[in-house]
Design an enzyme around this catalytic site. Structure first.
Site, PDB file in Angstrom:
ATOM      1  N   HIS A 152     -45.826   4.420 -17.128  1.00 22.30           N
ATOM      2  CA  HIS A 152     -45.079   4.156 -18.369  1.00 22.30           C
ATOM      3  C   HIS A 152     -43.640   3.797 -18.027  1.00 22.30           C
ATOM      4  CE1 HIS A 152     -44.034   8.459 -17.681  1.00 22.30           C
ATOM      5  NE2 HIS A 152     -42.856   8.096 -18.157  1.00 22.30           N
ATOM      6  N   HIS A 198     -47.892   8.643 -23.371  1.00 22.43           N
ATOM      7  CA  HIS A 198     -47.033   7.487 -23.668  1.00 22.43           C
ATOM      8  C   HIS A 198     -47.278   6.352 -22.678  1.00 22.43           C
ATOM      9  CE1 HIS A 198     -44.956   9.674 -20.611  1.00 22.43           C
ATOM     10  NE2 HIS A 198     -43.703   9.363 -20.896  1.00 22.43           N
ATOM     11  N   HIS A 213     -35.988   4.462 -16.862  1.00 20.48           N
ATOM     12  CA  HIS A 213     -36.854   4.635 -15.690  1.00 20.48           C
ATOM     13  C   HIS A 213     -38.205   3.965 -15.909  1.00 20.48           C
ATOM     14  CE1 HIS A 213     -38.257   8.050 -18.236  1.00 20.48           C
ATOM     15  NE2 HIS A 213     -39.422   7.828 -17.684  1.00 20.48           N
ATOM     16  N   HIS A 245     -41.781  18.466 -18.837  1.00 21.53           N
ATOM     17  CA  HIS A 245     -41.344  18.048 -20.170  1.00 21.53           C
ATOM     18  C   HIS A 245     -42.106  18.866 -21.206  1.00 21.53           C
ATOM     19  CE1 HIS A 245     -39.488  14.394 -18.617  1.00 21.53           C
ATOM     20  NE2 HIS A 245     -40.621  13.913 -18.184  1.00 21.53           N
ATOM     21  N   TYR A 254     -37.486  13.131 -11.216  1.00 24.78           N
ATOM     22  CA  TYR A 254     -36.789  11.841 -11.334  1.00 24.78           C
ATOM     23  C   TYR A 254     -35.897  11.631 -10.121  1.00 24.78           C
ATOM     24  CZ  TYR A 254     -37.811  11.814 -16.378  1.00 24.78           C
ATOM     25  OH  TYR A 254     -38.424  11.818 -17.599  1.00 24.78           O
ATOM     26  N   GLU A 264     -39.579   7.769 -12.036  1.00 24.16           N
ATOM     27  CA  GLU A 264     -40.145   9.085 -12.312  1.00 24.16           C
ATOM     28  C   GLU A 264     -41.515   9.155 -11.658  1.00 24.16           C
ATOM     29  OE1 GLU A 264     -41.221   9.780 -16.432  1.00 24.16           O
ATOM     30  OE2 GLU A 264     -41.389  11.935 -16.120  1.00 24.16           O
TER      31      GLU A 264
END
Ligand code: FES
Ligand SMILES: [Fe+2]
Lengths: 306, 93
Positions: A152, A198, A213, A245, A254, A264
Site C-alpha cells: 500500500h 488498506h 511512504h 498500528h 518505518y 514501511e
C-alpha cells in the site's frame, strides 16, 4: 482477492536521487529481485512472492519522491468502464506513454491531490514466479527483510475529500477507517478495494504530489524483528517502530531508503469487508491510532515527506 | 579524524567523524537540532547554512530543497555532507 473493481496497487514508480544506492537497498536490504532495466535506464524490481512482471520502478531524478501508482483492475471491460467514469468525474485521462515492459495499456490522470494515478488490466507474468505445482513457500530463500509484496502507499496532498469521493464513487473502493478534524473535515482516509485493510491512504496536506511512504508486506511480527536487525546492521535511518498500528492493526517499522523516501514494512492487519461498519478516529487520539504501543505522535512522522 | 560541529544558534556542540554526515553526528547525540529526518537528501528537514569550516558533499541533495545557487552559498542538507575540519552552522538561513 478483489471484491470490488480494483485488484491491487500493482505498480509504483519512485524518483530517487541516487539510483545505484537505492537499487542496492531494495535488492539487498528489502530483498526485492531486479527484473531488468527500461531503455531509458529505470530499474524494475519485484518481490519473490509476486507473480506480475514487476511492481516497483526506480527512476534517477534531481528530486526524490513519487512518480505514479497504478492499480490493476479486474478485466479489460472494467478498464474501459473506469476510464469513462474517471472522465465523467472530471479528470482528463491519457494513455501512459512511458514504457513499462510487460504491461498492457495504462490509462492515467491527475488526482486533485496532485498525484498521477494509473489503471491497467493486463500485465504479463514475471519470469521468476512462486511455484504453482505442489508449491514450496519460496523457490529461492528470501533475502534481507524478505518483502513479500508491494502492499500500500500513503499520499499527502490537498482536498482528500475529493480523492476519497473518486476512489469510492469511481473505483468502487471503501474506507474501513477514517479520521476527521474537529470541524468535520477529512484529515486522513484509509481506502481498500479488497480484503486488505488498506490499498491506499491519504492525509490532508497543503503541498500537492507528496508521498509519506510506500509499504511492503512482511510475513509476521518475527519478520518485522528481522527487518529491525537489518536496519541496525546497515545503519539505515529508522523513523518509527517496531510497533503496532491501532488503525488497520498492522505491525510495522518505518525507515528511509538511501534517496530519502520513507518505506514501511508491514505485517498483519485485519481483513476488511465492505459491509462492515466504518471505524472512526478522533484527531486527538490519532497518536494511539498510529502508534499503539507509544500512544503518542512523532513530529518526524507527520512532517517529513518527499 | 573527529571534528566539532557547532550550532551557532544554540551553541550546542557535537562530535563528528570525518566519515559520517553532520546529520548523523547530531542524530547519534540525542540532542539534534532536527526532529528526525530521512538521512537521504530527500526530505529537506536538515537544510543548514555552513558559516565556518570546510566540508565535502558525498550524496546528491534533492533539488526540491537546495538549488544550485544555494549550494554555492554554502547552504546544504546536513545529511549529505561530511566535515573536513570543525564546522559552525545554522538552521536560520
Ligand atoms: S534528513 Fe532528509 S534531507 Fe537530510
Ligand atoms: Fe502504511
Amino acid at each position: 482477492m478483489a471484491i470490488t473493481k480494483t485488484i491491487r496497487p500493482g505498480l509504483i514508480q519512485m524518483r530517487v536521487t541516487d539510483l545505484k544506492a537505492s537499487v542496492e537497498f531494495y535488492q539487498n536490504v528489502l530483498g526485492l529481485d531486479i527484473v531488468g532495466q527500461t531503455s531509458d535506464g529505470r530499474v524494475m524490481l519485484k518481490t519473490y512472492d509476486e507473480f506480475d512482471h514487476h511492481s516497483v520502478v526506480l527512476k534517477q531524478a534531481p528530486e526524490s519522491g513519487f512518480d505514479y501508482v497504478a492499480f490493476k483492475v479486474v478485466d479489460a471491460d472494467t478498464l474501459e468502464e473506469l476510464k469513462a467514469a474517471t472522465e465523467a468525474f472530471g479528470y482528463p485521462v491519457d494513455i501512459a506513454s512511458d514504457e513499462q515492459p510487460g504491461f498492457g495499456k495504462r490509462y492515467g490522470f491527475k488526482l486533485c491531490t496532485g498525484h498521477r494515478i494509473e489503471l491497467y488490466a493486463d500485465v504479463e507474468l514475471a519470469e521468476k514466479i512462486p511455484m504453482l505445482k505442489n508449491p514450496d513457500p519460496w523457490v529461492e530463500m528470501p533475502r534481507g527483510m524478505r518483502a513479500q509484496r508491494f502492499d500500500h502507499l500513503l499520499l499527502y496532498g490537498p482536498n482528500i475529500a475529493e480523492a476519497e469521493r473518486y476512489f469510492i464513487e469511481v473505483l468502487g473502493m471503501f474506507a474501513p477507517e477514517i479520521c476527521d478534524t474537529p470541524d468535520g473535515k477529512p484529515f486522513a482516509r484509509w481506502l481498500t478495494g479488497g480484503n486488505k485493510a488498506h490499498d491506499i491512504a491519504f492525509v490532508e496536506y497543503e503541498r500537492p504530489n507528496t508521498i509519506h511512504h510506500h509499504a511492503f508486506y512482511l510475513e509476521d511480527w518475527n519478520a518485522i524483528g528481522n527487518a529491525a536487525d537489518l536496519i541496525g546492521k546497515h545503519r539505515v535511518k529508522r523513523d518509527v517502530g517496531p510497533t503496532r498500528h491501532a488503525i488497520t492493526r498492522g505491525q510495522t517499522i518505518y525507515f528511509f531508503e538511501p534517496s530519502g523516501n520513507r518505506i514501511e514494512t508491514y505485517a498483519g492487519g485485519y481483513a476488511a469487508y465492505p459491509d462492515n461498519p466504518q471505524r472512526e478516529w478522533d484527531i486527538d487520539e490519532i497518536g494511539r491510532g498510529l502508534f499503539y504501543y507509544e500512544g503518542e505522535l512523532f513530529p518526524s512522522f507527520l512532517e517529513i515527506v518527499t | 579524524m573527529k571534528y566539532t560541529i557547532k550550532d551557532a544558534t544554540t551553541g550546542t556542540e557535537y562530535i563528528c567523524r570525518d566519515d559520517e554526515s553532520i546529520f548523523r553526528a547530531m542524530h547519534k547525540s540525542g540532542r539534534s537540532i532536527f526532529k528526525g529526518g530521512c538521512e537521504g537528501g530527500g526530505c529537506g528537514i536538515c537544510k543548514v547554512k555552513i558559516l565556518e569550516g570546510d566540508y565535502v558533499k558525498f550524496k546528491n541533495m534533492s533539488r526540491a530543497h537546495v538549488s544550485e545557487d544555494e549550494e554555492e552559498q554554502g547552504i546544504v542538507l546536513a545529511c549529505c555532507v561530511k566535515p573536513l575540519e570543525s564546522i559552525v552552522l545554522t538552521k536560520e538561513i
